[in-house]
Design an enzyme around this catalytic site. Structure first.
Site, short mmCIF file in Angstrom:
data_model
loop_
_atom_site.label_atom_id
_atom_site.label_comp_id
_atom_site.label_asym_id
_atom_site.label_seq_id
_atom_site.Cartn_x
_atom_site.Cartn_y
_atom_site.Cartn_z
N LYS A 193 0.86 -1.19 0.00
CA LYS A 193 0.00 0.00 0.00
C LYS A 193 0.89 1.24 0.00
O LYS A 193 1.85 1.32 0.76
CB LYS A 193 -0.91 0.00 1.24
CG LYS A 193 -2.04 -1.01 1.14
CD LYS A 193 -2.85 -1.05 2.41
CE LYS A 193 -3.73 0.17 2.59
NZ LYS A 193 -4.48 0.08 3.86
O1 G3P Z 1 -7.81 1.10 5.17
C1 G3P Z 1 -7.97 2.49 5.49
C2 G3P Z 1 -8.82 2.58 6.67
O2 G3P Z 1 -8.20 1.83 7.72
C3 G3P Z 1 -9.12 3.94 7.16
O3 G3P Z 1 -10.18 3.75 8.02
O4 G3P Z 1 -11.59 4.12 9.97
O5 G3P Z 1 -9.29 5.09 9.91
O6 G3P Z 1 -11.07 6.02 8.45
P1 G3P Z 1 -10.55 4.83 9.15
#
Ligand code: G3P
Length: 231
Positions: free
Chosen positions: A91
């Site tokens: 990533k």
């Molecule tokens: O994979 C990206 C994701 O983990 C972001 O999620 O919940 O931190 O917005 P969040």
């Protein structure tokens, strides 16, 4: 639809692999740091090796580089590839250095997921640079101005219009409605927490229906089941 688990917890990975049609696992530096803060005793490599061991070599494992410059990203990607292996996707946050790294990694045959994507324009350019997946953050968009699923819909459309093989991997979900809306837009893959996996499947009417079946069966057959010999 490819369902991926967004987690660095081996317990979550074991659970989701056992109960759901799991296509893989995604992590990022925040997710890994969260595990460490929660008292994870294994180091970074041990944790990833554990996750790879649980899901096996064929399911996808997406691991993020923490470097900012293309050369450093490529170096980390090669190390991840040699130490973790299997269906590995590195990533990389979208941006010029990220794209430069992605183009090099494609030449090396290493999978790339371009992450922290917030616009269809970013997604298309990442796809043209060779990204296998682009990951828009649905809930973070919803938190700012709404329309996270609309951005996913446009990404799916623009990739189709330009006949790209790149898939949209929608991420950052806080409810099942967001997941459903992404699915309806033709989004090929989603990554979500174990809680969202549970929530997608759960419904109070399903629970009520099952309770009704159980009650009616027991009213006639008691504790016997279809396996009972005296049915
Ligand atoms: O994979 C990206 C994701 O983990 C972001 O999620 O919940 O931190 O917005 P969040």
């Amino acid at each position: 639809m490819l369902y991926l688990l967004d987690s660095g917890s081996p317990g979550d990975v074991r659970y989701c692999k056992e109960y759901y049609p799991l296509a893989g696992v995604t992590t990022n530096p925040s997710i890994i740091a969260k595990e460490m803060r929660a008292g994870e005793k294994r180091g970074f490599w041990q944790l990833l090796e554990e996750i790879r061991g649980i899901i096996g070599p064929k399911k996808m494992l997406h691991v993020q580089s923490v470097q900012k410059q293309a050369e450093g990203i490529v170096e980390e990607a090669r190390l991840l590839e040699s130490r973790i292996g299997g269906a590995l996707y590195v990533k990389i946050p979208v941006g010029a250095e990220g794209l430069k790294a992605a183009m090099k990694l494609k030449g090396l045959g290493i999978g790339v997921t371009m992450t922290a994507v917030f616009t269809p324009a970013q997604a298309l350019m990442a796809a043209e640079a060779g990204a296998d997946f682009v990951a828009p953050y649905v809930n973070r968009l919803d938190n700012v101005a709404g329309g996270g699923c609309g951005v996913v819909e446009e990404i799916v459309r623009v990739l189709e219009l330009h006949k790209s093989g790149c898939k949209c991997l929608a991420a950052s979900f806080k409810n099942t409605w967001q997941v459903h809306n992404c699915a309806m837009s033709g989004c090929q893959s989603v990554t979500m927490s174990a809680d969202i996996f549970r929530a997608v499947l759960g419904h109070p009417l399903t629970d009520a229906a099952v309770e009704g079946f159980d009650r009616d069966w027991k009213s006639v057959f008691g504790e016997r089941t279809i396996l009972s010999e005296d049915l």
